[in-house]
Write an enzyme that holds these catalytic residues in place. Structure first.
Site, short mmCIF file in Angstrom:
data_model
loop_
_atom_site.label_atom_id
_atom_site.label_comp_id
_atom_site.label_asym_id
_atom_site.label_seq_id
_atom_site.Cartn_x
_atom_site.Cartn_y
_atom_site.Cartn_z
N ARG A 4 0.80 -1.22 0.00
CA ARG A 4 0.00 0.00 0.00
C ARG A 4 0.83 1.28 0.00
O ARG A 4 0.59 2.18 -0.80
CB ARG A 4 -0.90 0.08 1.25
CG ARG A 4 -2.23 -0.56 1.11
CD ARG A 4 -2.61 -1.19 2.43
NE ARG A 4 -1.63 -2.21 2.75
CZ ARG A 4 -1.71 -3.45 2.29
NH1 ARG A 4 -2.73 -3.82 1.59
NH2 ARG A 4 -0.76 -4.34 2.54
N THR A 5 1.78 1.37 0.92
CA THR A 5 2.43 2.67 1.10
C THR A 5 3.23 3.04 -0.15
O THR A 5 3.11 4.15 -0.67
CB THR A 5 3.32 2.65 2.35
OG1 THR A 5 2.56 2.10 3.43
CG2 THR A 5 3.79 4.03 2.72
N LYS B 134 25.58 -3.14 -0.30
CA LYS B 134 27.06 -3.06 -0.33
C LYS B 134 27.58 -2.24 0.84
O LYS B 134 28.76 -1.95 0.92
CB LYS B 134 27.49 -2.39 -1.63
CG LYS B 134 27.02 -3.07 -2.90
CD LYS B 134 27.45 -2.23 -4.11
CE LYS B 134 26.53 -2.47 -5.28
NZ LYS B 134 26.63 -1.38 -6.27
N ARG C 258 10.96 4.02 3.58
CA ARG C 258 10.58 3.02 4.60
C ARG C 258 11.84 2.27 4.97
O ARG C 258 12.61 1.84 4.11
CB ARG C 258 9.54 2.04 4.05
CG ARG C 258 9.34 0.86 5.01
CD ARG C 258 8.16 0.04 4.68
NE ARG C 258 6.92 0.76 4.98
CZ ARG C 258 5.71 0.20 4.93
NH1 ARG C 258 5.58 -1.07 4.60
NH2 ARG C 258 4.63 0.90 5.20
N HIS D 244 4.47 5.76 11.65
CA HIS D 244 4.03 5.62 10.26
C HIS D 244 3.08 6.80 9.98
O HIS D 244 1.87 6.63 9.87
CB HIS D 244 3.33 4.27 10.08
CG HIS D 244 3.10 3.86 8.65
ND1 HIS D 244 3.22 4.72 7.57
CD2 HIS D 244 2.76 2.64 8.12
CE1 HIS D 244 2.95 4.05 6.46
NE2 HIS D 244 2.68 2.79 6.76
N1 CP Z 1 -0.45 -0.05 5.76
C1 CP Z 1 0.77 -0.29 5.26
O1 CP Z 1 1.77 0.34 5.64
O2 CP Z 1 0.80 -1.27 4.31
P1 CP Z 1 2.09 -1.74 3.52
O3 CP Z 1 3.03 -2.38 4.50
O4 CP Z 1 1.60 -2.69 2.47
O5 CP Z 1 2.72 -0.51 2.91
#
Ligand code: CP
Length: 308
Positions: free
Chosen positions: A51-52, A80, A101, A129
């Site tokens: 999703r993100t 590396k 991320r 998040h």
């Molecule tokens: N909600 C969320 O962060 O989903 P993903 O891990 O798929 O990005």
């Protein structure tokens, strides 16, 4: 230049303005279709995501911009030994804005300190998040009409679930909020959130172990999965993974207008039979995530919708 590293980086007034833009994007997508023409978003994902990453990419494409990036640490020069500080200096030469991320708490913050472009925290370890929280806030405001005056139950892995930590921090800023924290004792909300966010601000909260005991009082039920990737041993994960399964029988105990949210991915914690219940809002929530990320990209790039 601004970054979005922590959910509290934006004031409640700024969040409200961002959600207003997201609403407008939903109503008038054509007015936003070319605002990022010539701009590039880099997605630096050192951890798996559906999703993100893809909603950030969809958001930038919807705005007429372009995307580049990587979807695993293995396919980048992190494999590396390149540091996040060096990587972001390089990415600053290629893109106008980036979403990161990373499995290490604080990595996006470090990146922001070396970056020449806005950095968005797309999830750092078990910490925060913030863009999931923007998604959650937009979903709650759209479904309930406002933020505040609500009883929200957060259920599942409240220890490692970064979406929960960000959401509590954010919702605690709104008036008359009540929190019900539902988890097994091993997966309770971290002390620093309970002490520094809830207790320090005199916010009403309750900790519970059984969902059935508290579901009737909730306006929103925010389910979460047990975060297998943060456990130190598989045995503990297997013991705790099915602590909560929301099914039709449990939903019968809830208010008629309670909204069921989940940041997804779901594993077992919401039975598939719940998907057809009108209270299930987790796939609607996914769509809101695109609108609010579009609004955030525009904000951080200093772009506004033109008269349309
Ligand atoms: N909600 C969320 O962060 O989903 P993903 O891990 O798929 O990005």
């Amino acid at each position: 230049m601004r970054h979005m590293i922590d959910p509290l980086d934006f004031s409640t007034e700024e969040i409200s303005a961002l959600l207003d833009v997201a609403d407008d994007i939903q109503r008038r997508p054509d007015c936003y279709a070319h605002l990022c023409a010539g701009k590039k978003l880099a997605t630096l994902f050192y951890e798996p995501s559906t999703r993100t990453r893809l909603s950030f990419e969809a958001a930038m494409l919807n705005l007429g911009g372009s995307v580049l990036g990587f979807s695993s640490a293995d396919s980048s020069s992190a494999a590396k030994g390149e540091s996040i500080a060096d990587t972001i200096r390089v990415i600053s030469c290629y893109a106008d804005i980036c979403a990161i991320r990373h499995p290490k708490e604080g990595a996006p913050l470090v990146a922001s300190q070396f970056s020449a472009i806005p950095v968005i925290n797309a999830g750092d370890g078990g910490h925060q998040h913030p863009t999931q929280t923007l998604t959650d806030l937009l979903t709650i405001r759209s479904l309930k009409g406002s933020l505040g005056g609500l009883t929200i139950g957060l259920c599942g892995d409240l220890k490692f679930g970064r979406t929960v930590h960000s959401l509590i921090k954010s919702l605690a800023r709104y008036p008359d909020m009540h929190f019900v924290l539902i988890s097994p004792s091993e997966l309770r909300t971290p002390d620093y959130i309970v002490r520094e966010v809830l207790q320090a601000n005199g916010i009403d909260y309750l900790e519970a172990e059984r969902l059935e005991d508290v579901i009737a009082k909730l306006d929103i039920l925010y389910m979460t999965r047990v975060q297998r990737e943060r456990f130190f041993n598989e045995e503990d994960y297997v013991r705790l993974k099915d602590s909560y399964i929301l099914d039709e029988a449990k939903l019968r105990l809830a208010k008629e207008d309670m909204a069921v949210l989940h940041p997804l991915p779901r594993v077992n914690e919401i039975a598939v039979e719940v998907d057809k219940d009108p209270r299930a809002a987790y796939f609607k929530q996914v769509q809101y995530g695109v609108y609010v990320r579009m609004a955030l990209i525009l904000n951080l790039l200093g772009l506004e919708a033109q008269a349309c």
